[in-house]
Scaffold this motif. Sequence first.
Motif, PDB file in Angstrom:
ATOM      1  N   MET A 302       0.824  -1.214   0.000  1.00  0.00           N
ATOM      2  CA  MET A 302       0.000   0.000   0.000  1.00  0.00           C
ATOM      3  C   MET A 302       0.862   1.271   0.000  1.00  0.00           C
ATOM      4  N   GLU A 303       2.182   1.098   0.005  1.00  0.00           N
ATOM      5  CA  GLU A 303       3.122   2.226   0.001  1.00  0.00           C
ATOM      6  C   GLU A 303       2.760   3.251   1.071  1.00  0.00           C
ATOM      7  N   ALA A 304       2.643   2.768   2.300  1.00  0.00           N
ATOM      8  CA  ALA A 304       2.277   3.650   3.407  1.00  0.00           C
ATOM      9  C   ALA A 304       3.148   3.326   4.615  1.00  0.00           C
ATOM     10  N   ASP A 305       3.329   4.299   5.501  1.00  0.00           N
ATOM     11  CA  ASP A 305       4.028   4.048   6.759  1.00  0.00           C
ATOM     12  C   ASP A 305       2.971   4.069   7.863  1.00  0.00           C
ATOM     13  N   ARG A 322      -5.493   7.248   1.843  1.00  0.00           N
ATOM     14  CA  ARG A 322      -6.806   6.668   1.583  1.00  0.00           C
ATOM     15  C   ARG A 322      -6.575   5.363   0.845  1.00  0.00           C
ATOM     16  N   GLY A 323      -7.041   4.277   1.449  1.00  0.00           N
ATOM     17  CA  GLY A 323      -6.775   2.981   0.835  1.00  0.00           C
ATOM     18  C   GLY A 323      -7.973   2.402   0.122  1.00  0.00           C
ATOM     19  N   ASP A 324      -9.179   2.896   0.425  1.00  0.00           N
ATOM     20  CA  ASP A 324     -10.405   2.293  -0.113  1.00  0.00           C
ATOM     21  C   ASP A 324     -10.305   2.041  -1.602  1.00  0.00           C
ATOM     22  N   GLY A 325     -10.474   0.835  -1.964  1.00  0.00           N
ATOM     23  CA  GLY A 325     -10.508   0.511  -3.381  1.00  0.00           C
ATOM     24  C   GLY A 325      -9.136   0.553  -4.042  1.00  0.00           C
ATOM     25  N   LEU A 326      -8.112   0.944  -3.270  1.00  0.00           N
ATOM     26  CA  LEU A 326      -6.753   0.999  -3.828  1.00  0.00           C
ATOM     27  C   LEU A 326      -6.271  -0.423  -4.097  1.00  0.00           C
ATOM     28  N   ARG A 327      -5.688  -0.629  -5.247  1.00  0.00           N
ATOM     29  CA  ARG A 327      -5.184  -1.971  -5.550  1.00  0.00           C
ATOM     30  C   ARG A 327      -3.770  -2.117  -4.997  1.00  0.00           C
TER      31      ARG A 327
END
Length: 443
Positions: A302-305, A322-327
Amino acid sequence: MKKVLIANRGEIAVRIIRACQELGLRTVAIHSVVDKESLHAKLADESVCIGPGPSIHSYLQIPNIMCAAEITGVDAIHPGYGFLAESDEFARVCAAYGIKFIGPTAEQIRTLGNKIEARALAIRSGVPLLPGTDGPVRTEEEALSFARSAGFPLIIKAAAGGGGRGMKIVRNETELPLQFQLARKEAMVCFGNPDCFIEKYLENPRHVEVQLIADEHGNYTWLGERDCSIQRRHQKLIEESPCPVLSEEERVFVGERAVRLAQEASYQSLGTVEFLYQNGNFYFMEMNTRVQVEHPVTEIVMEADLIKEQIRIAQGQILSIRGDGLRPRGHAMECRINAEDPESFAPWPGRITAYHEPGGPGIRIDSMIYNGYTVPSLYDSMIAKVISSGRDREECIRRMRRALGEMKIEGIRTNIPFHLKVLSNPAFVAGQVSTNFLNTALL
Ligand code: ADP
């Protein structure tokens, strides 16, 4: 927020110190007498000894930790996972001291930490779950009557259980009374609460969990799912993201249900909603109100910390991801490296006489070990997490095998040979596993 105390040890304390440093926050480590030479104590700006080795006298001692917090003048405490991370009392004491607890509120921890209350919440928010008792089952008669209506196999679980403990599988009526009494006794001894509930037992499910994050302003998002089906005695050993068998519709379905549950609880902070998945159906198990051991696989795809985001949210900031629906981008996998015999799984602490850490493309190591470090016998045996990533699952597995082949930890025994066997098992490589995999696979 200027200074954070990390109420933990090991790799997660190191991980949190690193996140604080990147955010420009000063750090205070706490350590037991035994952990004087540990990496987290060395890396923090300040370090305070809070008691003798056994965690009951140190890492679990709220008064000692609060003294350390007062002496060093911190304005926030990060609990990590394990120890006091799911203690509503700890969260309440922090609030009373005017110190920000980096996590949800005491009330949210209390409600969600009780599996019976969490089940009720799941029902209210329309989240699917297995047939089970609505409240605590207190007599053998109640247990028998539920068993006759639901049928076997069943699982008896401690309402306050955690860490894969406090569960009894029951396959027929004859076993039920004894297992029921044992479950209640164990629940009392381990968790201080004898309450148990019963639900249907699934023979070959996958463990699929959703990563959630919510700020203090009512914003919620989910950051994909993790598959944690490779378990030994209900404890996770290998985790990956995304789950190799879910369709896009299934991912969105389970992600949205998890968000709904968090909204129903007015949840704030990082959290994980755990499900079992079998034959295209999801069943709610529990919600964990803290950062998970396996969070790095989500961070990669998700490329997030997640830790930095959790701290930012505790500072009152608005969600920045925002991750919703993120692939998910590519695939990530984590192997938990334990100081233990790879055959018998008996703990194998001791001094590390030589250490070589693998590297190269797509490899991340979250660990607290170094050359000459002595792994103490008093704590959890996990000493490192090796996380691999790749464009797809195949590349990810190949990289993991390459990294584990390169990793050298001498002086103690580790489960690296065990992981290498799993990583070359055809069923695992094909993604065809269940939580029962290690009971049935010929490794
Ligand atoms: P804990 O809080 O101790 O981690 P969980 O409720 O999260 O307990 O369950 C841990 C593991 O136990 C799951 O990942 C799964 O392997 C197994 N398990 C729990 N409930 C069931 C069930 N109803 N059927 C089959 N396996 C289950």
